[in-house]
Design an enzyme around this catalytic site. Structure first.
Site, PDB file in Angstrom:
ATOM      1  N   GLU A  69       3.285  -5.914   2.590  1.00 28.06           N
ATOM      2  CA  GLU A  69       4.497  -5.456   1.908  1.00 28.06           C
ATOM      3  C   GLU A  69       5.356  -4.520   2.758  1.00 28.06           C
ATOM      4  OE1 GLU A  69       3.837  -5.847  -2.757  1.00 28.06           O
ATOM      5  OE2 GLU A  69       3.003  -4.000  -1.959  1.00 28.06           O
ATOM      6  N   HIS A 119       6.266   2.586  -2.385  1.00 31.38           N
ATOM      7  CA  HIS A 119       6.012   1.443  -3.267  1.00 31.38           C
ATOM      8  C   HIS A 119       4.643   1.634  -3.901  1.00 31.38           C
ATOM      9  CE1 HIS A 119       5.469  -2.467  -4.946  1.00 31.38           C
ATOM     10  NE2 HIS A 119       4.403  -2.663  -4.200  1.00 31.38           N
ATOM     11  N   HIS A 132       1.945   0.955  -7.703  1.00 31.33           N
ATOM     12  CA  HIS A 132       1.596   0.210  -8.915  1.00 31.33           C
ATOM     13  C   HIS A 132       1.006   1.190  -9.941  1.00 31.33           C
ATOM     14  CE1 HIS A 132       0.336  -2.656  -5.441  1.00 31.33           C
ATOM     15  NE2 HIS A 132       1.632  -2.801  -5.642  1.00 31.33           N
ATOM     16  N   HIS A 158       4.400  -5.986 -11.602  1.00 25.92           N
ATOM     17  CA  HIS A 158       3.945  -5.597 -10.273  1.00 25.92           C
ATOM     18  C   HIS A 158       3.889  -4.079 -10.088  1.00 25.92           C
ATOM     19  CE1 HIS A 158       4.602  -6.257  -5.621  1.00 25.92           C
ATOM     20  NE2 HIS A 158       3.832  -5.222  -5.880  1.00 25.92           N
TER      21      HIS A 158
HETATM   22 MN    MN Z   1       2.845  -4.111  -4.391  1.00 30.19          MN
END
Ligand code: MN
Length: 246
Positions: free
Chosen positions: A80, A99, A101, A169
């Site tokens: 990613e 980023h 989750h 996500h």
């Molecule tokens: Mn991810």
């Protein structure tokens, strides 16, 4: 491409950001935070593919804005990493990208309930964080952003905002520096929690348009107080005394 010397203070601050974000349950085994290199702004620093809890300064690699490592080869790399390169390419004002989750944010990635600002420290969320759905352009995926095209689509959906949710996500958060991005990452999760806890009691009162407008940019004193508090809690030292770069 010019390559500046390894910016030790910047990377020390990035290590601290990893510790804070793990302790605050923003990052777990997955997720990552990067910083643009102020001396070479067409590059950024991101760890090799490791759990954020164990990342140290020597684990960071410099990447170009295509998501390729500039010189070092310490692989494996995060699939990613393109999230970071696409956003730095699209947003010259952005100097740090996270980023994640986080459990706190996921309910808003799984329902049609909009994540909005409901408190002083969450007003930057505005009246509704945008949601990017990978299936719209890319159909069925592993729910991982692993191609430059997918990342470019995400960056387009982010637009000029500071936070974007990703359906099924997680979330991507940007800021003008590491501390700003940590603040937004932590306090977006807190406002998310406020909202579903409050919803159990009754309809949630959100901030007015005027209140959101006044609070849409977190103040530097608030960001620095948050950083001082969290770095003291989770690292036991005050990074403001080390000449690190915000
Ligand atoms: Mn991810």
């Amino acid at each position: 491409m010019s390559v500046s010397p390894n910016p030790k203070s910047l990377l020390a601050e990035l290590v601290t950001a990893h510790r804070i974000l793990v302790a605050e349950n923003v990052l777990d085994a997955f997720g990552h935070i990067s910083v643009r290199d102020p001396q070479s702004p067409d590059t950024f620093w991101l760890a090799r593919a490791l759990p954020p809890s164990v990342v140290e300064a020597h684990d960071f690699l410099r990447f170009d804005l295509s998501g390729d490592p500039v010189a070092q080869d310490k692989g494996p790399l995060f699939a990613e990493r393109y999230i970071h390169s696409a956003i730095y390419r699209a947003r010259p004002d952005v100097h740090s990208v996270c980023h994640h989750h986080a459990v706190a944010i996921m309910p808003f990635c799984l329902t049609d309930r909009s994540l909005v600002g409901v408190s002083q420290t969450g007003a930057f969320l505005g009246n509704g964080v945008p949601v990017w759905d990978s299936a719209t352009e890319f159909g069925a995926t592993r729910m991982v952003v692993e191609t430059p095209d997918q990342a470019a689509s995400l960056a387009t959906a982010l637009g000029s905002e500071a936070v974007i949710l990703m359906r099924g996500h997680g979330a991507t958060v940007v800021g003008c520096g590491i501390r700003d991005t940590v603040f937004r990452s932590v306090y977006a999760c807190k406002d998310a929690q406020f909202q579903y806890v409050a919803a159990a009691l009754g309809p949630v009162n959100t901030l007015s348009e005027g209140e959101l407008e006044l609070g849409k940019v977190p103040s530097n004193p608030a960001i620095n107080r948050c950083w001082t508090h969290l770095s003291a809690l989770y690292q036991g030292t005050d990074q403001t005394k080390k000449g690190s770069i915000a």
